[in-house]
Write a protein that holds these residues in place. Structure first.
Motif, PDB file in Angstrom:
ATOM      1  N   GLY A  18       1.027  -1.076  -0.314  1.00 61.65           N
ATOM      2  CA  GLY A  18      -0.104   0.013   0.027  1.00 61.65           C
ATOM      3  C   GLY A  18       0.417   1.455  -0.314  1.00 61.65           C
ATOM      4  N   THR A  19       1.778   1.251   0.624  1.00 63.84           N
ATOM      5  CA  THR A  19       3.293   2.682   1.287  1.00 63.84           C
ATOM      6  C   THR A  19       3.650   2.367  -0.642  1.00 63.84           C
ATOM      7  OG1 THR A  19       3.106   2.114   2.949  1.00 63.84           O
ATOM      8  CG2 THR A  19       4.671   3.183   1.996  1.00 63.84           C
ATOM      9  N   VAL A  20       3.243   1.520  -1.343  1.00 67.11           N
ATOM     10  CA  VAL A  20       4.207   1.703  -2.982  1.00 67.11           C
ATOM     11  C   VAL A  20       3.680   2.604  -3.905  1.00 67.11           C
ATOM     12  CG1 VAL A  20       5.949   0.684  -4.796  1.00 67.11           C
ATOM     13  CG2 VAL A  20       5.789  -0.140  -2.359  1.00 67.11           C
ATOM     14  N   CYS A  21       2.362   1.473  -3.875  1.00 66.14           N
ATOM     15  CA  CYS A  21       1.389   2.142  -4.315  1.00 66.14           C
ATOM     16  C   CYS A  21       0.941   3.920  -4.330  1.00 66.14           C
ATOM     17  CB  CYS A  21      -0.124   1.370  -4.400  1.00 66.14           C
ATOM     18  SG  CYS A  21       0.059  -0.387  -4.783  1.00 66.14           S
ATOM     19  N   LEU A  22       1.029   3.676  -2.311  1.00 69.36           N
ATOM     20  CA  LEU A  22       0.930   5.294  -3.024  1.00 69.36           C
ATOM     21  C   LEU A  22       1.760   6.534  -3.037  1.00 69.36           C
ATOM     22  CD1 LEU A  22      -0.758   7.965  -1.294  1.00 69.36           C
ATOM     23  CD2 LEU A  22       0.455   7.465   1.037  1.00 69.36           C
TER      24      LEU A  22
END
Length: 561
Positions: A367-371
């Motif tokens: 999720g951090t990578v996507c954000l």
């Protein structure tokens, strides 16, 4: 941290009344050996635990899922793209490719398909096929030479990159100072060579008048003068830069598995793109053939379904976000792997460090990578729109103010995002938390939150350009010796140069991320009052503490700044 007594009293250096000196993490990370705390006695509720900042290191323990809403949004976008793409593939109109064979029938007031091609159309097809055969026969030699040159260049690129890495690791100073003269010699040689070659060649001289050739020659020499000026201005920082590059090359050489994983991730992105591109092609075939009127005459044309443009927008957004997320995932993997090597006691690094980084990047921190990828994608799109408006000559006070505001916001984002994903790869924290903690970490330790060493990237880019240009010159000489391509040999050499510079440019991108990761690890070491890698501290200790402070190579101890 300049003496032993000061190191024994970390609480004196970090005043609890300052927000920038509060403990970074809400809970300490478990060390590798499994111990949960540094001290046996827990802190009392009335007294904050001033030793928690010592626990900032690579998180080897369990990592909870962070930024989950953005992961769900990304997966929803991907599912919609593939779902509507499958629908577009199933419901496409097979008559799309034969629109030209439909004519308007006045009796039925609709478009009907002709029974056969006319003789004139058949003759046109025959002439087109014949011309294509003659073109293929004339360009077969050029195409063969180009394919073989690119294949050989691609095969040689792997040992070429490893050779450059080893040279930067062991002989960074010699390579840097040996490349500096070529920053000037190679552009001068190319500039003079093309001018003389174009003057001698009658076809080139006729197509490119002498006045224009002289103008280009002068402009290129002005660009070379700018390069000379940059080298002279930054001469005092070159020694520090080559040491930073040498340290980063050593760290990368201890994690050579990255050279296998990172291209594999890029290849995976290409494979992921293939069905989306196929869906886009099939999506354009959703529609029907309708009759239209123009100047009192009816003709047949293709009319797309109304939902096709919306699907194109959805698919393009998904592709852009996926590309940005993959770039951030690669940075995450690089940072996690290098950080595990840095904080390990063994110079070889822990086993399965690369596997752990991959598991974290595509697991708890996905999720951090996507954000991070979403923010990068939005910023680049906004910058592209601002640049496009500037090139179109948009005037007016409102447009100028909007451009200034956008540039300020983009600069603020770069300021906060510089080392965020590096820190998230080490700690497993959420994106916003990592951004805040990274800024506080660097600020508290008097380190820049914007750059490590500004000329390191430029110096590496110059080395890559010089090596690629030398390779292109060698390729051009070999092609001229073994074939009769003539002027086409320059095109083959240019393509080989472009391919090699792309490969080496990717290597520079990886090395830049290694430099940033080691920088954050060094900041954590300073914050903890420890030295995990002595060689790193001996180099990074000379970095400026502010933009206006030039680094000097005055001997200092790693913790005495």
């Amino acid at each position: 941290m300049g003496s032993t007594e000061e190191q024994d009293k970390p609480s004196d250096l970090y005043d609890s009344s300052s927000s920038a000196t509060q403990p970074f993490l809400s809970k300490p990370y478990p060390p590798i050996d499994g111990s949960s705390t540094l001290h046996n006695d827990p802190p009392t509720p009335s007294e904050p635990d001033q030793s928690q900042y010592l626990q900032i290191s690579y998180n080897y323990g369990h990592r909870p899922i962070k930024d989950l809403p953005f992961l769900i949004l990304f997966l929803l976008l991907v599912l919609c793209t593939f779902g509507f793409g499958i629908f577009a593939s199933v419901n496409r109109n097979p008559n799309f490719s034969s629109v030209s064979s439909y004519v308007y029938d006045s009796n039925s007031t609709s478009c009907v398909k002709e029974s056969s091609l006319s003789i004139s159309s058949a003759n046109q097809l025959f002439l087109l096929f014949d011309n294509s055969l003659s073109f293929k026969s004339s360009s077969s030699t050029l195409l063969t030479s180009l394919i073989w040159t690119l294949v050989i260049t691609l095969i040689l690129s792997a040992p070429f990159v490893l050779s450059v890495l080893l040279l930067l690791k062991h002989y960074a100073k010699q390579l840097v100072y040996a490349s500096l003269p070529f920053f000037i010699i190679v552009p001068i040689f190319i500039n003079v060579y093309w001018f003389v070659a174009c003057t001698v060649d009658s076809a080139c001289s006729d197509a490119f008048p002498l006045a224009y050739r002289i103008l280009v020659l002068v402009l290129v020499f002005l660009g070379i003068a700018v390069i000379v000026w940059i080298i002279v201005v930054n001469w005092q920082r070159i020694e520090l830069t080559e040491k930073i590059i040498g340290v980063a090359s050593h760290a990368l050489s201890r994690n050579l598995g990255l050279f296998g994983i990172l291209p594999a991730l890029t290849l995976g992105l290409v494979v992921y793109y293939v069905p989306i591109v196929v869906f886009l092609v099939f999506g354009s075939q959703n529609g029907k053939i309708v009759a239209r009127e123009k100047s009192g005459e009816y003709y047949c044309s293709w009319k797309q379904d109304s939902w096709v443009p919306a699907y194109y927008a959805l698919a393009i957004i998904t592709m852009l976000w996926s590309a940005a997320a993959m770039v951030e995932a690669q940075v995450y993997v690089i940072s996690g792997t290098i950080a595990q090597w840095y904080f390990s006691k063994d110079d070889a690094g822990p086993r399965r460090s690369l596997r752990n980084s991959l598991r974290n990047a595509f697991g708890p921190s996905s999720g951090t990578v996507c954000l991070s990828g979403l923010l990068i994608c939005v910023v680049r799109l906004v910058r592209a729109m601002v640049d496009s408006a500037r090139q179109e000559g948009a005037t007016g006070m409102v447009n100028v103010m909007l451009q200034c505001c956008v540039n300020a916001l983009m600069g603020a984002f770069d300021f906060l995002n510089k080392f965020t994903i590096n820190f998230a790869a080490m700690t497993g924290e959420a994106y916003c938390t990592s951004a805040r903690m990274t800024y506080e970490l660097l600020k508290r330790n008097l380190l820049s939150a914007v750059f490590v060493e500004t000329i390191s990237t430029r110096l590496l880019a110059g080395i890559v350009f010089v090596l690629s240009a030398i390779y292109a010159i060698v390729v051009c000489a070999i092609v001229n010796a073994v074939s009769d391509l003539g002027a086409d040999s320059y095109f083959v050499a240019a393509m080989a140069w472009l391919l090699l510079i792309v490969v080496l440019g990717y290597f520079v991108h990886v090395l830049d991320n290694v430099i940033d990761t080691v920088y954050v690890c060094y900041a954590i070491d300073r914050d903890r009052g420890e030295v995990c890698k002595q060689t790193v501290h001996e180099v990074y200790v000379h970095l400026p503490i502010s933009r206006n402070h030039r680094p000097t190579l005055v001997p200092r101890t790693p913790l005495n700044v």
